[in-house]
Design an enzyme around this catalytic site. Structure first.
Site, PDB file in Angstrom:
ATOM      1  N   ASP A   1       0.870  -1.127  -0.041  1.00 57.00           N
ATOM      2  CA  ASP A   1      -0.019  -0.124  -0.021  1.00 57.00           C
ATOM      3  C   ASP A   1       0.726   0.998   0.257  1.00 57.00           C
ATOM      4  O   ASP A   1       1.925   1.280   0.435  1.00 57.00           O
ATOM      5  CB  ASP A   1      -0.862   0.035   1.401  1.00 57.00           C
TER       6      ASP A   1
ATOM      7  N   ASP B   1      -7.220  -1.364  -4.414  1.00 59.40           N
ATOM      8  CA  ASP B   1      -8.287  -0.872  -3.623  1.00 59.40           C
ATOM      9  C   ASP B   1      -8.948   0.071  -4.266  1.00 59.40           C
ATOM     10  O   ASP B   1     -10.326  -0.063  -4.195  1.00 59.40           O
ATOM     11  CB  ASP B   1      -7.613  -0.313  -2.311  1.00 59.40           C
TER      12      ASP B   1
END
Length: 144
Positions: free
Chosen positions: A111, A125
Site C-alpha cells: 500500500d 483498492d
C-alpha cells in the site's frame, strides 16, 4: 468478453506497475509528503481493508478465487455486453487480481496512497471501490 479481459488486464497492470515503482524507489515505512493532506507512504498490509484480519492470507486467497470465479461465470453464462457493467466488473476483477497476486507472491499487499485521514491503500483498492460503486449504481439506482 474481449473488452472485459483487456480492461481487467489493464487495471491489473497499472496496479502492479505502481506497486513495483513503490517497492523499487521507497524503503518500507518511507513517506514523502506531496500535499498537506497526501503522502506516498510505503507500507505492507498483511490483512484486508484497513488491515483487518491480519495474517489471514488463506482466507483472502479463497475469497478472491470465489469472487473472480463468480465474475467470470456470470459473464460467460449471461453474455452480458453492457459496457458500463463490464467496466465496473473489470475494475473489480483487475483490482482483486492485483491484490491476489501480491498475497500469492509476497504474502501481503503493498500500500502507498496515504491521505492521512484514511488508512493507506493502493490502486487495486481504488479500482475495487470504484467498480463496486459503479456496479451498485448499475443495479440499484439506474432506472431503465
Amino acid at each position: 468478453m474481449v473488452y472485459f479481459l483487456l480492461l481487467s488486464f489493464g487495471f491489473f497492470l497499472l496496479d502492479q506497475l505502481s506497486k513495483y515503482f513503490i517497492i523499487k524507489n521507497f524503503a518500507l515505512g518511507q513517506s514523502v509528503k506531496i500535499l498537506s493532506f497526501f503522502s506516498i507512504t510505503h507500507v505492507k498490509n498483511p490483512g484486508a481493508a484497513f488491515s483487518m484480519l491480519p495474517n489471514q492470507r488463506g482466507i483472502f486467497i479463497l475469497i478472491t478465487i470465489f469472487v473472480l470465479s463468480g465474475i467470470l461465470i456470470y459473464l460467460v453464462t449471461t453474455g452480458n455486453r453492457n459496457r458500463f457493467l463490464l467496466t465496473s466488473l473489470a475494475l473489480i476483477f483487475g483490482g482483486a487480481l492485483g491484490n491476489f497476486y501480491d498475497r500469492l507472491t509476497q504474502g501481503q499487499v503493498t500500500d502507498f496512497l496515504d491521505f492521512h485521514f484514511w488508512p493507506v491503500f493502493n490502486l487495486a483498492d481504488s479500482f475495487i471501490t470504484i467498480g463496486l460503486l459503479l456496479f451498485t449504481y448499475q443495479f440499484l439506482l439506474k432506472k431503465e
